[in-house]
Design a protein around this motif. Structure first.
Motif, PDB file in Angstrom:
ATOM      1  N   THR A   1       0.827  -1.203   0.000  1.00 36.58           N
ATOM      2  CA  THR A   1       0.000   0.000   0.000  1.00 36.58           C
ATOM      3  C   THR A   1       0.859   1.249   0.000  1.00 36.58           C
ATOM      4  O   THR A   1       1.989   1.247   0.484  1.00 36.58           O
ATOM      5  CB  THR A   1      -0.934   0.043   1.230  1.00 36.58           C
ATOM      6  OG1 THR A   1      -0.153  -0.055   2.426  1.00 36.58           O
ATOM      7  CG2 THR A   1      -1.942  -1.094   1.186  1.00 36.58           C
TER       8      THR A   1
ATOM      9  N   ILE B   1      -4.806   5.750   2.532  1.00 37.69           N
ATOM     10  CA  ILE B   1      -4.285   4.800   1.545  1.00 37.69           C
ATOM     11  C   ILE B   1      -4.692   5.300   0.160  1.00 37.69           C
ATOM     12  O   ILE B   1      -5.877   5.488  -0.114  1.00 37.69           O
ATOM     13  CB  ILE B   1      -4.815   3.378   1.791  1.00 37.69           C
ATOM     14  CG1 ILE B   1      -4.267   2.840   3.127  1.00 37.69           C
ATOM     15  CG2 ILE B   1      -4.408   2.445   0.640  1.00 37.69           C
ATOM     16  CD1 ILE B   1      -4.769   1.460   3.511  1.00 37.69           C
TER      17      ILE B   1
ATOM     18  N   HIS C   1      -2.599   0.615  -4.085  1.00 36.45           N
ATOM     19  CA  HIS C   1      -2.568  -0.776  -3.619  1.00 36.45           C
ATOM     20  C   HIS C   1      -2.143  -1.712  -4.740  1.00 36.45           C
ATOM     21  O   HIS C   1      -2.519  -1.530  -5.887  1.00 36.45           O
ATOM     22  CB  HIS C   1      -3.971  -1.187  -3.152  1.00 36.45           C
ATOM     23  CG  HIS C   1      -4.077  -2.624  -2.759  1.00 36.45           C
ATOM     24  ND1 HIS C   1      -4.472  -3.609  -3.655  1.00 36.45           N
ATOM     25  CD2 HIS C   1      -3.842  -3.250  -1.585  1.00 36.45           C
ATOM     26  CE1 HIS C   1      -4.480  -4.781  -3.017  1.00 36.45           C
ATOM     27  NE2 HIS C   1      -4.104  -4.594  -1.775  1.00 36.45           N
TER      28      HIS C   1
END
Length: 184
Positions: free
Chosen positions: A53, A60, A63
């Motif tokens: 991540t 976030i 990914h």
């Protein structure tokens, strides 16, 4: 270039906040078309053992996930890291974050010790991105379990890419591919 913190986390070590951040990232992109993100079967695909991540602050914004699996290729059993869930938030695009995440994912796959290749399927329009990151396109039929749970065989043609791993990478074996489960 914007600064991002890139982390490699085994699935079992994701925190409640990590899960919420991943859900927010994926739902922002896919909720309308595919429903809510489910970490145990994301949009009907295989789950990930490892999550790479990228964060900007506490959020976030990128990914890459992968799962170790033994697949069949021709007459060979091949240990791969099946890659999926490659996603960059629209607010984090343009800083080569995707390439940085894939490079870190490749490092984590190689350090897993017994994974010979990264493996992924993708849309035709993103093949140049993966090739620019060192992935190689292969041509083979692919057998898997589809998103609805049924066996399916895809004839050669749709994009399949591999990434040789390790200090002495070997060439991809020839033959049809059996994922022995869901695609990533």
């Amino acid at each position: 270039m914007t600064s991002f913190a890139i982390e490699v986390t085994p699935h079992a070590r994701l925190t409640v906040d990590d899960m919420a951040g991943l859900r927010a990232l994926f739902d922002a992109e896919y909720l309308a078309d595919f429903g809510a993100w489910d970490p145990d079967q994301p949009y009907g695909y295989a789950p990930h053992d490892v999550h790479v991540t990228a964060r900007r602050g506490d959020t976030i914004v990128g990914h890459v996930g992968w799962e170790r699996r033994i697949i069949g290729v021709g007459a060979d059993d091949v240990a791969v890291a099946g890659v999926g869930g490659v996603l960059i938030s629209p607010h984090a695009r343009g800083d080569r974050l995707g390439a940085r995440l894939l490079a870190r994912a490749a490092e984590s796959m190689a350090s897993a010790g017994d994974v010979r290749f990264g493996y992924l399927g993708c849309r035709e329009e993103v093949v140049p991105f993966y090739e620019a990151c060192g992935w190689r396109r292969i041509t083979a039929s692919e057998r898997s379990i589809d998103r609805t749970g049924r066996p399916v065989t895809q004839p050669p043609g749709p994009p399949l890419l591999t990434l040789p791993l390790g200090p002495d990478p070997s060439p991809w074996p020839t033959g049809s591919i059996d994922l022995r489960g869901r695609a990533w």
